[in-house]
Design a protein around this motif. Structure first.
Motif, mmCIF file in Angstrom:
data_model
loop_
_atom_site.group_PDB
_atom_site.id
_atom_site.type_symbol
_atom_site.label_atom_id
_atom_site.label_comp_id
_atom_site.label_asym_id
_atom_site.label_seq_id
_atom_site.Cartn_x
_atom_site.Cartn_y
_atom_site.Cartn_z
ATOM 1 N N SER A 50 -63.251 22.706 -5.192
ATOM 2 C CA SER A 50 -62.357 23.520 -6.018
ATOM 3 C C SER A 50 -63.090 24.417 -7.016
ATOM 4 N N SER A 51 -64.374 24.170 -7.277
ATOM 5 C CA SER A 51 -65.178 25.037 -8.156
ATOM 6 C C SER A 51 -66.635 24.600 -8.068
ATOM 7 N N CYS A 52 -67.517 25.409 -8.647
ATOM 8 C CA CYS A 52 -68.937 25.037 -8.703
ATOM 9 C C CYS A 52 -69.131 23.848 -9.653
ATOM 10 N N THR A 53 -68.354 23.812 -10.721
ATOM 11 C CA THR A 53 -68.429 22.693 -11.665
ATOM 12 C C THR A 53 -68.045 21.390 -10.958
ATOM 13 N N ALA A 54 -66.969 21.444 -10.179
ATOM 14 C CA ALA A 54 -66.553 20.273 -9.396
ATOM 15 C C ALA A 54 -67.657 19.869 -8.423
ATOM 16 N N VAL B 132 -81.785 23.197 -10.988
ATOM 17 C CA VAL B 132 -82.306 24.540 -11.227
ATOM 18 C C VAL B 132 -81.179 25.550 -11.067
ATOM 19 N N VAL B 133 -81.289 26.644 -11.799
ATOM 20 C CA VAL B 133 -80.334 27.746 -11.696
ATOM 21 C C VAL B 133 -81.133 28.976 -11.300
ATOM 22 N N HIS B 134 -80.737 29.643 -10.246
ATOM 23 C CA HIS B 134 -81.396 30.894 -9.862
ATOM 24 C C HIS B 134 -80.764 31.985 -10.733
ATOM 25 N N CYS C 159 -76.271 27.505 -7.562
ATOM 26 C CA CYS C 159 -76.365 28.831 -6.916
ATOM 27 C C CYS C 159 -75.167 29.706 -7.264
ATOM 28 N N ALA C 160 -74.574 29.471 -8.435
ATOM 29 C CA ALA C 160 -73.363 30.212 -8.814
ATOM 30 C C ALA C 160 -73.586 31.729 -8.830
ATOM 31 N N LEU C 161 -74.840 32.145 -9.091
ATOM 32 C CA LEU C 161 -75.129 33.589 -9.132
ATOM 33 C C LEU C 161 -76.053 33.985 -7.978
ATOM 34 N N ALA D 60 -72.633 26.629 -19.375
ATOM 35 C CA ALA D 60 -72.425 25.269 -19.883
ATOM 36 C C ALA D 60 -72.140 24.283 -18.745
ATOM 37 N N ALA D 61 -71.544 24.767 -17.650
ATOM 38 C CA ALA D 61 -71.162 23.887 -16.538
ATOM 39 C C ALA D 61 -72.352 23.121 -15.964
ATOM 40 N N THR D 62 -73.531 23.733 -15.961
ATOM 41 C CA THR D 62 -74.721 23.088 -15.395
ATOM 42 C C THR D 62 -75.027 21.793 -16.148
ATOM 43 N N ALA D 63 -74.859 21.835 -17.470
ATOM 44 C CA ALA D 63 -75.096 20.642 -18.293
ATOM 45 C C ALA D 63 -73.864 19.738 -18.328
ATOM 46 N N TYR E 144 -75.145 37.146 -20.422
ATOM 47 C CA TYR E 144 -75.503 35.932 -19.672
ATOM 48 C C TYR E 144 -76.768 35.335 -20.245
ATOM 49 N N TYR E 145 -76.672 34.269 -21.068
ATOM 50 C CA TYR E 145 -75.462 33.633 -21.540
ATOM 51 C C TYR E 145 -75.451 33.738 -23.052
ATOM 52 N N PRO E 146 -74.312 33.653 -23.714
ATOM 53 C CA PRO E 146 -74.220 34.014 -25.128
ATOM 54 C C PRO E 146 -75.008 33.101 -26.073
ATOM 55 N N VAL F 156 -65.590 36.938 -10.792
ATOM 56 C CA VAL F 156 -66.660 37.929 -10.981
ATOM 57 C C VAL F 156 -67.967 37.585 -10.256
ATOM 58 N N LYS F 157 -67.998 36.493 -9.513
ATOM 59 C CA LYS F 157 -69.219 36.162 -8.774
ATOM 60 C C LYS F 157 -69.300 37.038 -7.506
ATOM 61 N N HIS F 158 -70.294 36.783 -6.648
ATOM 62 C CA HIS F 158 -70.510 37.697 -5.509
ATOM 63 C C HIS F 158 -69.321 37.783 -4.559
ATOM 64 N N GLU G 87 -60.346 30.659 -7.517
ATOM 65 C CA GLU G 87 -61.217 29.585 -7.995
ATOM 66 C C GLU G 87 -61.709 28.887 -6.744
ATOM 67 N N GLY G 88 -62.935 28.395 -6.781
ATOM 68 C CA GLY G 88 -63.420 27.668 -5.612
ATOM 69 C C GLY G 88 -64.915 27.505 -5.655
ATOM 70 N N GLY G 89 -65.411 26.679 -4.756
ATOM 71 C CA GLY G 89 -66.846 26.457 -4.662
ATOM 72 C C GLY G 89 -67.192 25.806 -3.339
ATOM 73 N N SER H 214 -70.282 29.145 -6.551
ATOM 74 C CA SER H 214 -69.021 29.414 -7.261
ATOM 75 C C SER H 214 -68.323 30.625 -6.663
ATOM 76 N N PHE H 215 -67.004 30.528 -6.546
ATOM 77 C CA PHE H 215 -66.212 31.670 -6.070
ATOM 78 C C PHE H 215 -65.228 32.144 -7.132
ATOM 79 N N TYR H 216 -65.623 31.966 -8.383
ATOM 80 C CA TYR H 216 -64.892 32.509 -9.528
ATOM 81 C C TYR H 216 -64.867 34.042 -9.375
HETATM 82 C C1 LIG Z 1 -70.080 30.613 -13.198
HETATM 83 C C2 LIG Z 1 -71.107 29.563 -13.244
HETATM 84 C C3 LIG Z 1 -70.770 28.207 -13.061
HETATM 85 C C4 LIG Z 1 -69.358 27.719 -13.003
HETATM 86 O O1 LIG Z 1 -68.713 28.007 -11.794
HETATM 87 P P1 LIG Z 1 -67.173 27.589 -11.600
HETATM 88 O O2 LIG Z 1 -66.905 27.873 -10.154
HETATM 89 O O3 LIG Z 1 -66.363 28.465 -12.516
HETATM 90 O O4 LIG Z 1 -67.032 26.152 -11.924
HETATM 91 C C5 LIG Z 1 -71.801 27.289 -12.989
HETATM 92 N N1 LIG Z 1 -73.107 27.656 -13.111
HETATM 93 C C6 LIG Z 1 -73.459 28.938 -13.312
HETATM 94 C C7 LIG Z 1 -74.910 29.285 -13.425
HETATM 95 C C8 LIG Z 1 -72.473 29.932 -13.414
HETATM 96 O O5 LIG Z 1 -72.831 31.199 -13.670
#
Ligand SMILES: *Cc1c(COP(=O)(O)O)cnc(C)c1O
Length: 386
Positions: free
Chosen positions: A59-63, A131-133, A159-161, A88-91, A325-327, A186-188, A193-195, A182-184
């Protein structure tokens, strides 16, 4: 006062066409809204596009990340190394299972996690490295995997980005134990919502597909008698529904085109910004690595950084959409700063990026003329003669 240039350049806009609209209407015209064939067809399509042996829609990248840590049975007393410069979702995903995120600063040249500092952050409680790319530029996965192997750690790739990100030919998400997308909007690509989770491990994929749906022992289609099933493990309701999956199937078909447009826009914008000594840009990925070109972030040099929101407002006034990215470095977000007592002076590189950066759009909804225009808008805003 000079006339203000004006154009409408949103930071992000989902690429939704008639194909997606038709696909959604098809779902709504039928009886199956969840647990249907589309989520499986979407998994197949995404796996084929990335080259992943297995893909599990969620349902999301966070999930996705929460589900993985849950599945690996992490809890109190366990530590996961995470970058300070991320969403913040990564943590949060680590916190949600009761484990402790151990933050590591960014490197200034890319914003990616500092690899030398990763090694120093490993303790006897460390279970995994996340890791976050960052912005689509791959972390050096050879080095990460060497550290992980030496200390018997798992590797989760956020791999959200990073749809389209490649490291030595391999798609992001396939070099660690699992990759989360992530399929929020503004992502690619989007499903509203989805992941999805990709992995090379068949047993993990099977377990995740059970645990995302209450831990039931068999899927809808596998039940001898409808409605009769057993629950063999604890689980969530983290499924992707059929409407989201139907959108996703159409979006995957657009990915090649989306990435070509992003690359073209990025190149043009980078060229247009090269003239400004007031701006610092991140390093380009070393060949053969490929960035997904999520956006083009610039850092304002010296005194100019203090005027960041003024500059953002002036760009916005000229129709240039921006983001940040990110504030704040995640350990400086109130929840983490209060819980773990991080001081303002910690994580200086992530803090520097957060304090000085402006993210500029390069999305597929934009044309090369928009990129040239952003360069002209900068010229005006920085007070330069044309
Ligand atoms: C957007 C984002 C997420 C969260 O993705 P969701 O699908 O909204 O849960 C997680 N990690 C990174 C690096 C993001 O940019």
């Amino acid at each position: 006062m000079a006339a203000i240039l004006k154009r409408n350049i949103p930071f992000g806009r989902p690429m939704i066409g008639d194909e997606e609209r038709r696909a959604v209407m098809d779902v709504l015209s039928g009886p199956i809204l969840v647990h249907g064939p589309r989520s499986q067809a979407f998994e197949k399509a995404f796996a084929a596009w990335t080259g992943a042996p297995h893909a599990v829609s969620v349902s999301s990248c966070t999930a996705a990340m929460h589900l993985l840590y849950f599945s690996w049975k992490y809890g109190p007393g366990d530590e996961v190394i995470v970058p300070a410069q991320t969403h913040a979702a990564t943590a949060h995903a680590v916190e949600l299972v009761g484990a402790k995120p151990v933050f590591v600063d960014a490197e200034r040249s890319t914003g990616n996690i500092d690899l030398a500092a990763v090694e120093q952050a490993v303790t006897e409680r460390t279970r995994a490295i996340a890791v976050v790319h960052y912005l689509g530029v791959a972390v050096d996965m050879h080095r990460i995997n060497r550290i992980a192997k030496a200390h018997e750690l798992k590797v989760l790739e956020d791999c959200a980005l990073a749809i389209g990100t490649r490291f030595h030919g391999q798609h992001a998400g396939l070099m660690g134990d699992a990759g989360c997308f992530s399929f929020y909007p503004v992502k690619h690509m989007t499903t509203a919502e989805g992941g999805v989770i990709v992995t090379r491990e068949a047993a993990l994929a099977t377990r995740l597909s059970r645990q995302k749906a209450f831990g039931v022992d068999r899927h809808q289609g596998e039940r001898a008698v409808p409605g009769v099933y057993d629950v063999t493990m604890l689980g969530f309701n983290y499924r992707m529904n059929e409407i989201e999956a139907a959108i996703g199937i159409e979006q995957v078909k657009r990915l090649d085109d989306i990435l070509v447009r992003r690359e073209r826009n990025y190149r043009t914008l980078r060229g247009a910004l090269a003239q400004f000594s007031e701006l610092t840009l991140f390093d380009e990925p070393a060949p053969p690595n490929i960035s997904s070109r999520y956006c083009l972030s610039v850092m304002l040099n010296n005194k100019l950084a203090e005027r960041r929101y003024e500059i953002v407002a002036a760009l916005n006034e000229r129709g240039v959409g921006t983001s940040v990215y990110y504030p704040r470095a995640v350990p400086h977000m109130t929840y983490y700063a209060e819980k773990y007592g991080y001081s303002k002076g910690s994580f200086p590189n992530a803090a520097w990026i957060s304090a000085t950066t402006i993210a500029l759009p390069v999305g597929p909804h934009l044309q090369e003329e928009d990129m040239v225009y952003i360069g002209e808008a900068f010229k005006e805003v920085l007070g330069k003669a044309a």
